[in-house]
Design a protein around this motif. Sequence first.
Motif, PDB file in Angstrom:
ATOM      1  N   HIS A 138      -7.227   4.508   2.522  1.00  0.00           N
ATOM      2  CA  HIS A 138      -5.883   4.992   2.816  1.00  0.00           C
ATOM      3  C   HIS A 138      -4.794   3.950   2.555  1.00  0.00           C
ATOM      4  N   LEU A 139      -4.959   2.751   3.094  1.00  0.00           N
ATOM      5  CA  LEU A 139      -3.898   1.759   2.953  1.00  0.00           C
ATOM      6  C   LEU A 139      -3.747   1.283   1.518  1.00  0.00           C
ATOM      7  N   ASP A 140      -4.797   1.407   0.730  1.00  0.00           N
ATOM      8  CA  ASP A 140      -4.674   1.009  -0.677  1.00  0.00           C
ATOM      9  C   ASP A 140      -3.953   2.068  -1.493  1.00  0.00           C
ATOM     10  N   VAL A 141      -4.017   3.332  -1.056  1.00  0.00           N
ATOM     11  CA  VAL A 141      -3.171   4.366  -1.655  1.00  0.00           C
ATOM     12  C   VAL A 141      -1.707   4.047  -1.360  1.00  0.00           C
ATOM     13  N   VAL A 142      -1.426   3.653  -0.112  1.00  0.00           N
ATOM     14  CA  VAL A 142      -0.060   3.275   0.268  1.00  0.00           C
ATOM     15  C   VAL A 142       0.399   2.053  -0.517  1.00  0.00           C
ATOM     16  N   ARG A 143      -0.471   1.065  -0.616  1.00  0.00           N
ATOM     17  CA  ARG A 143      -0.124  -0.158  -1.360  1.00  0.00           C
ATOM     18  C   ARG A 143       0.259   0.161  -2.799  1.00  0.00           C
ATOM     19  N   ALA A 144      -0.554   0.984  -3.458  1.00  0.00           N
ATOM     20  CA  ALA A 144      -0.257   1.340  -4.853  1.00  0.00           C
ATOM     21  C   ALA A 144       1.062   2.106  -4.944  1.00  0.00           C
ATOM     22  N   HIS A 145       1.312   2.997  -3.981  1.00  0.00           N
ATOM     23  CA  HIS A 145       2.561   3.764  -3.972  1.00  0.00           C
ATOM     24  C   HIS A 145       3.771   2.833  -3.825  1.00  0.00           C
ATOM     25  N   LEU A 146       3.676   1.876  -2.920  1.00  0.00           N
ATOM     26  CA  LEU A 146       4.797   0.953  -2.724  1.00  0.00           C
ATOM     27  C   LEU A 146       5.046   0.114  -3.970  1.00  0.00           C
ATOM     28  N   GLU A 147       3.986  -0.332  -4.601  1.00  0.00           N
ATOM     29  CA  GLU A 147       4.149  -1.149  -5.806  1.00  0.00           C
ATOM     30  C   GLU A 147       4.780  -0.348  -6.942  1.00  0.00           C
ATOM     31  N   GLN A 148       4.518   0.948  -6.966  1.00  0.00           N
ATOM     32  CA  GLN A 148       5.077   1.789  -8.026  1.00  0.00           C
ATOM     33  C   GLN A 148       6.525   2.196  -7.746  1.00  0.00           C
ATOM     34  N   THR A 149       6.910   2.279  -6.477  1.00  0.00           N
ATOM     35  CA  THR A 149       8.215   2.855  -6.144  1.00  0.00           C
ATOM     36  C   THR A 149       9.232   1.862  -5.591  1.00  0.00           C
ATOM     37  N   GLU A 150       8.779   0.782  -4.948  1.00  0.00           N
ATOM     38  CA  GLU A 150       9.711  -0.170  -4.340  1.00  0.00           C
ATOM     39  C   GLU A 150      10.173  -1.216  -5.351  1.00  0.00           C
ATOM     40  N   ARG A 151      11.448  -1.588  -5.258  1.00  0.00           N
ATOM     41  CA  ARG A 151      11.993  -2.653  -6.092  1.00  0.00           C
ATOM     42  C   ARG A 151      12.946  -3.495  -5.256  1.00  0.00           C
ATOM     43  N   HIS A 152      13.052  -4.771  -5.581  1.00  0.00           N
ATOM     44  CA  HIS A 152      13.925  -5.683  -4.854  1.00  0.00           C
ATOM     45  C   HIS A 152      15.290  -5.717  -5.543  1.00  0.00           C
ATOM     46  N   GLY A 153      16.251  -5.015  -4.916  1.00  0.00           N
ATOM     47  CA  GLY A 153      17.579  -4.971  -5.512  1.00  0.00           C
ATOM     48  C   GLY A 153      17.540  -4.377  -6.899  1.00  0.00           C
ATOM     49  N   ARG A 154      18.085  -5.102  -7.847  1.00  0.00           N
ATOM     50  CA  ARG A 154      18.114  -4.630  -9.236  1.00  0.00           C
ATOM     51  C   ARG A 154      16.937  -5.147 -10.064  1.00  0.00           C
ATOM     52  N   CYS A 155      16.050  -5.878  -9.413  1.00  0.00           N
ATOM     53  CA  CYS A 155      14.872  -6.399 -10.121  1.00  0.00           C
ATOM     54  C   CYS A 155      14.005  -5.230 -10.580  1.00  0.00           C
ATOM     55  N   ARG A 156      13.560  -5.248 -11.826  1.00  0.00           N
ATOM     56  CA  ARG A 156      12.756  -4.162 -12.369  1.00  0.00           C
ATOM     57  C   ARG A 156      11.268  -4.483 -12.348  1.00  0.00           C
ATOM     58  N   ARG A 157      10.939  -5.669 -11.905  1.00  0.00           N
ATOM     59  CA  ARG A 157       9.535  -6.061 -11.876  1.00  0.00           C
ATOM     60  C   ARG A 157       8.798  -5.339 -10.757  1.00  0.00           C
ATOM     61  N   GLN A 158       7.536  -4.982 -11.030  1.00  0.00           N
ATOM     62  CA  GLN A 158       6.718  -4.349  -9.998  1.00  0.00           C
ATOM     63  C   GLN A 158       6.272  -5.399  -8.995  1.00  0.00           C
ATOM     64  N   PRO A 159       6.536  -5.186  -7.705  1.00  0.00           N
ATOM     65  CA  PRO A 159       6.151  -6.182  -6.709  1.00  0.00           C
ATOM     66  C   PRO A 159       4.670  -6.088  -6.357  1.00  0.00           C
ATOM     67  N   HIS A 160       4.210  -7.091  -5.648  1.00  0.00           N
ATOM     68  CA  HIS A 160       2.862  -7.076  -5.075  1.00  0.00           C
ATOM     69  C   HIS A 160       2.996  -6.746  -3.598  1.00  0.00           C
ATOM     70  N   ALA A 161       2.186  -5.793  -3.104  1.00  0.00           N
ATOM     71  CA  ALA A 161       2.258  -5.385  -1.697  1.00  0.00           C
ATOM     72  C   ALA A 161       0.975  -5.763  -0.975  1.00  0.00           C
ATOM     73  N   ARG A 162       1.108  -6.152   0.280  1.00  0.00           N
ATOM     74  CA  ARG A 162      -0.056  -6.410   1.124  1.00  0.00           C
ATOM     75  C   ARG A 162       0.306  -6.090   2.570  1.00  0.00           C
ATOM     76  N   GLU A 163      -0.690  -5.632   3.326  1.00  0.00           N
ATOM     77  CA  GLU A 163      -0.423  -5.302   4.719  1.00  0.00           C
ATOM     78  C   GLU A 163      -0.324  -6.581   5.544  1.00  0.00           C
ATOM     79  N   LEU A 164       0.718  -6.669   6.359  1.00  0.00           N
ATOM     80  CA  LEU A 164       0.894  -7.810   7.243  1.00  0.00           C
ATOM     81  C   LEU A 164       0.286  -7.552   8.608  1.00  0.00           C
ATOM     82  N   GLN A 165       0.597  -6.390   9.194  1.00  0.00           N
ATOM     83  CA  GLN A 165       0.126  -6.102  10.540  1.00  0.00           C
ATOM     84  C   GLN A 165       0.216  -4.613  10.826  1.00  0.00           C
ATOM     85  N   HIS A 166      -0.474  -4.218  11.887  1.00  0.00           N
ATOM     86  CA  HIS A 166      -0.440  -2.827  12.340  1.00  0.00           C
ATOM     87  C   HIS A 166      -0.062  -2.851  13.812  1.00  0.00           C
TER      88      HIS A 166
END
Length: 219
Positions: free
Chosen positions: A134-162
């Motif tokens: 489950h969390l790896d589906v979320v991770r892939a989704h965030l990497e595909q959809t989230e961007r930092h400001g105007r940066c177009r690079r795909q970020p790396h996502a990792r879970e910090l805490q629950h």
Amino acid sequence: MARARLCSSCGDQGPYWGGWRTPTTSGYVTRCPPCSGAAFQPYTGHLRGVPYEQLRRRGSRAHDYLCRLCKASQASAWDHCHDHGHVRGPLCGSCNTREGKATPYYFLQLEGGALHLLECRGYKEQRTLPRRFHLDVVRAHLEQTERHGRCRRQPHARELQHTHGAHRFQLECSGWHATGNWTKDITASEVAALVRAFVDKTLAPQEGLPSPGTATGAG
């Protein structure tokens, strides 16, 4: 070691890394994909929904089939869902190890990986996946959809805490500019919705449906 790369049927030489060796009931055999395809039958999904214990009592042999995932090596075991007990299909030793021990994130990116998990009738009907994915589906989704400001690079996502019913992810694209770290909180209900959307998209081609998000209408 050179013999371990030679096809025992036709004599062709295999790749240095990730060769053609596969375990069988009589030991390891080295066989190229074309020779494996000629020697073993492809699995057609005819055992979908059959309980694994029932299959064991029948004495059905996975060794008679090609691996359902790589389609290049003789299968060595019947992979099955440990939650529902349903047969998913015959896998070679390498693919069986990937499914059970590899990082879920990379298994989901493997061609046919998600569809293989959904060979379990229980998960297919529930439109979800085993919890460890489950969390790896979320991770892939965030990497595909989230961007930092105007940066177009795909970020790396990792879970910090629950905490407090939410999963906090850290996203980073700091390799491209000085300040590229931020966090995103995903609730349990959002996780479930993202997994369901992923499953719907995975199954859409099989079920003859448009992928979620595809516009439809009169031409």
